[in-house]
Every structure is written in structure tokens, then in C-alpha cells.
Design a protein around this motif. Structure first.
Motif, PDB file in Angstrom:
ATOM      1  N   ASP A   1      10.454 -47.063  74.103  1.00  0.00           N
ATOM      2  CA  ASP A   1      10.154 -46.680  75.232  1.00  0.00           C
ATOM      3  C   ASP A   1       9.114 -47.573  75.511  1.00  0.00           C
ATOM      4  O   ASP A   1       7.803 -47.749  74.992  1.00  0.00           O
ATOM      5  CB  ASP A   1      10.063 -45.021  75.222  1.00  0.00           C
TER       6      ASP A   1
ATOM      7  N   GLN B   1      18.329 -47.039  74.942  1.00  0.00           N
ATOM      8  CA  GLN B   1      18.437 -47.546  73.545  1.00  0.00           C
ATOM      9  C   GLN B   1      19.185 -48.232  73.460  1.00  0.00           C
ATOM     10  O   GLN B   1      19.598 -48.793  73.659  1.00  0.00           O
ATOM     11  CB  GLN B   1      19.743 -45.653  73.539  1.00  0.00           C
TER      12      GLN B   1
ATOM     13  N   HIS C   1      15.223 -47.300  69.207  1.00  0.00           N
ATOM     14  CA  HIS C   1      14.843 -46.196  70.570  1.00  0.00           C
ATOM     15  C   HIS C   1      13.839 -46.787  71.351  1.00  0.00           C
ATOM     16  O   HIS C   1      13.327 -46.605  70.274  1.00  0.00           O
ATOM     17  CB  HIS C   1      15.240 -44.417  69.999  1.00  0.00           C
TER      18      HIS C   1
ATOM     19  N   HIS D   1      13.356 -45.851  78.611  1.00  0.00           N
ATOM     20  CA  HIS D   1      13.365 -45.872  77.847  1.00  0.00           C
ATOM     21  C   HIS D   1      14.826 -46.451  77.562  1.00  0.00           C
ATOM     22  O   HIS D   1      15.908 -46.026  78.036  1.00  0.00           O
ATOM     23  CB  HIS D   1      14.273 -43.746  77.672  1.00  0.00           C
TER      24      HIS D   1
END
Length: 320
Positions: free
Chosen positions: A63, A113, A61, A111
Motif C-alpha cells: 500500500d 499486488q 502486497h 494497492h
């Protein structure tokens, strides 16, 4: 001839190496947060000069903050879920969704995933070639007014366009070595982007355009195409040679020949390919090589078009 297309693969579990690779590959400053010390990134990119197609997958995950990329970057999620923030707006997408990462040059945050995304990076100069109107009314850098496709059907059109270029053009070593083929592919992507994503490109003809769409314009345009058919010329180049706007030359071809400048140019190139096939040695030359030389990447499409124009398949002409 050396192919302008270069394929590069990358795989790493080192966050610092991954950061440096992405910053260098996309020529931007970025920040990456999240993941762990051994998340994995796999990246494959095919660079073709005015555009690049890439697939990237990762296992964390993340950013990612990007300071801006001086190109149009179209993203399609393959298996990942993403949240992209730019211009104080947030866009969430999942597998199959298509969107612009940002307006060219502007920062954005993602972001990301775990999963895979597909990217197209398109030179802004190609967008200008396709959207150019008249010199005195160009809108400057084209501004995209929405970062999402106008409709779901248009999003599917983007997938179809990129798959054709990836599967037919870039995987054909003979075709992808030809500047005419790569130039056509770049403009196909630009035209698709301008159709799919709302933007400020000027499209309506003016009174002056209509007045300039006469037979003199047509003659100048055709003369230029006849002389330069072997070069990677654009509709804007044709208009400049005819000393009128792009809209005027488009109107001239539609009004007098019921076609477009680029369709007329394709017919000239088809005729040149026919001439080469007639003169070729069937023991040394191939239909694919001759077709690619004149900008035709798809063997099946070239064969169909040739048969429609000459009544026989191109191989029959080559072997005659």
C-alpha cells in the motif's frame, strides 16, 4: 555530442532503501506499508529530460500513499493487479490496463499486488506546448476529466506509442543524442496523452483565429521555420513567431497548403538532410547520423519518406 538520455537501474530488498529511492526518483513524499522485511523491488528508468519511461516490478502486497507528483504519470500494468484511489474514486486494473495515477500534483493511494508496471512521467510544460491555444484563452493547467482512457482502442494506442519511443528512439544512441529527436518524442507522448485521456485543453478555433489564418501569417511562420529548423521548435513557437494563436497558424497551413505546421517543418528538415547527404563524405558520414541530426529517429521511416520525395533511397544519394 553527449546523449541527454540516462538509464538507471535499481534493485533492493531493503524497505528503507526502497522508500528513499522511490521518493527521490519521483520527487515526492510517500508512505509504503505492507510486504515483509525482504520484499524485492526492481526498477529500471530511462530519463530523457522532458519525459522518462520506467519499468518496476516487486514481490509483495504493498500500500503506497503518494502526496502528489508535479508531472503527468501514465501507468500501464504489465503483470500486476492494482487498485488506485484518488479524488474519492477507486480504479482497479489488471495486466494491459492503462490509467493516470492521478491528476498532476494531487495525492493518490495505490494497492500494488506482486508484478510489474510500466510508467511514463511527462513534464507538464510539454503538455502545455502541445495544447496551447491563444494567450487570452489558455485554460491554465490542463485538467484531465477522467483518469482512464476514453476507449480501449486508445489505450492500445498508448502502448504502441511508448513502445515506438522505447524501442526505436531511446535504444538508438545516435538518434537519442539529438535534441530534435527527444523533443519530437516528448511531444508525441504529450499528443497521445491529450488524445487518449479526456481533458479540458482548448481545441476549437475562434472567429479571430479564422481571420488571422491568412497568407501573411503563413509567410511569417515559414520564415521562422526556415531560420530555426535546426532547433527544437514547437508548434507554439511557430505561432508566437507569427504573432497569432496556435489554432490560427494551424488553420493557415491547412487552408493554403493542405498540411500542418509540423508536417511542413518535417519537410524542411528532410530537405536539409538531403542537402547534407549530397555534400557528405560516404567514408565518414552515415545516413543514420544525418537523419538523426534533423530529427528522424527511425531509419526505415526516414528512408521511406526520403525515397517518396527524391525518388531514390538516401544511401544512393550519399554514395553518389
Amino acid at each position: 555530442m553527449t546523449s541527454p538520455v540516462q538509464t538507471r537501474g535499481f534493485e533492493s530488498r531493503d524497505p528503507a532503501v526502497i522508500h528513499d529511492f522511490l521518493a527521490s526518483t519521483y520527487d515526492t513524499d510517500l508512505r509504503i506499508h505492507g510486504g515483509d522485511e525482504s520484499y524485492r523491488l526492481v526498477h529500471r528508468r530511462v530519463d530523457a529530460g522532458p519525459f522518462a519511461l520506467a519499468a518496476a516490478g516487486q514481490t509483495a502486497h504493498l500500500d503506497i500513499g503518494v502526496n502528489g507528483i508535479d508531472a503527468l504519470v501514465v501507468c500501464r500494468s504489465h503483470t500486476a493487479r492494482l487498485e488506485r484511489a484518488t479524488d474519492a474514486s477507486v480504479h482497479r486494473c489488471g495486466p494491459g490496463d492503462v490509467f493516470l495515477t492521478s491528476r498532476p500534483g494531487l495525492p493518490f493511494d495505490v494497492h500494488w499486488q506482486p508484478g510489474e508496471v510500466e510508467l511514463c512521467v511527462l513534464d507538464l510544460a510539454v503538455l502545455a506546448q502541445v495544447a496551447t491555444a491563444a494567450p487570452d484563452r489558455r485554460p491554465g493547467q490542463i485538467r484531465f476529466t477522467d483518469l482512464a482512457p476514453a476507449t480501449a482502442a486508445l489505450a492500445r494506442q498508448w502502448f504502441t506509442t511508448t513502445r515506438y519511443i522505447s524501442d526505436v528512439v531511446l535504444t538508438n544512441p545516435i538518434a537519442s543524442a539529438q535534441p530534435l529527436v527527444i523533443g519530437n518524442a516528448a511531444r508525441m507522448l504529450a499528443a497521445a496523452a491529450l488524445t487518449i485521456f479526456p481533458n479540458t485543453a482548448v481545441t476549437d478555433p475562434t472567429i479571430e483565429d479564422r481571420r488571422n489564418a491568412g497568407t501573411a501569417t503563413l509567410r511569417r511562420a515559414i520564415s521562422f521555420m526556415d531560420e530555426h529548423a535546426d532547433r527544437d521548435i514547437t508548434a507554439a513557437d511557430i505561432a508566437n513567431a507569427a504573432a497569432v494563436s496556435l489554432r490560427a497558424v494551424q488553420l493557415a497551413f491547412r487552408r493554403h497548403l493542405d498540411t500542418t505546421p509540423m508536417a511542413y517543418l518535417r519537410q524542411i528538415r528532410l530537405d536539409r538532410a538531403h542537402h547534407d547527404l549530397v555534400r557528405a563524405n560516404p567514408h565518414q558520414d552515415t545516413v543514420s547520423a544525418i537523419a538523426s541530426r534533423w530529427g528522424f529517429a527511425s531509419h526505415s521511416r526516414f528512408t521511406a519518406r526520403y525515397h517518396a520525395s527524391y525518388g531514390v533511397p538516401p544511401r544512393e544519394t550519399l554514395n553518389a
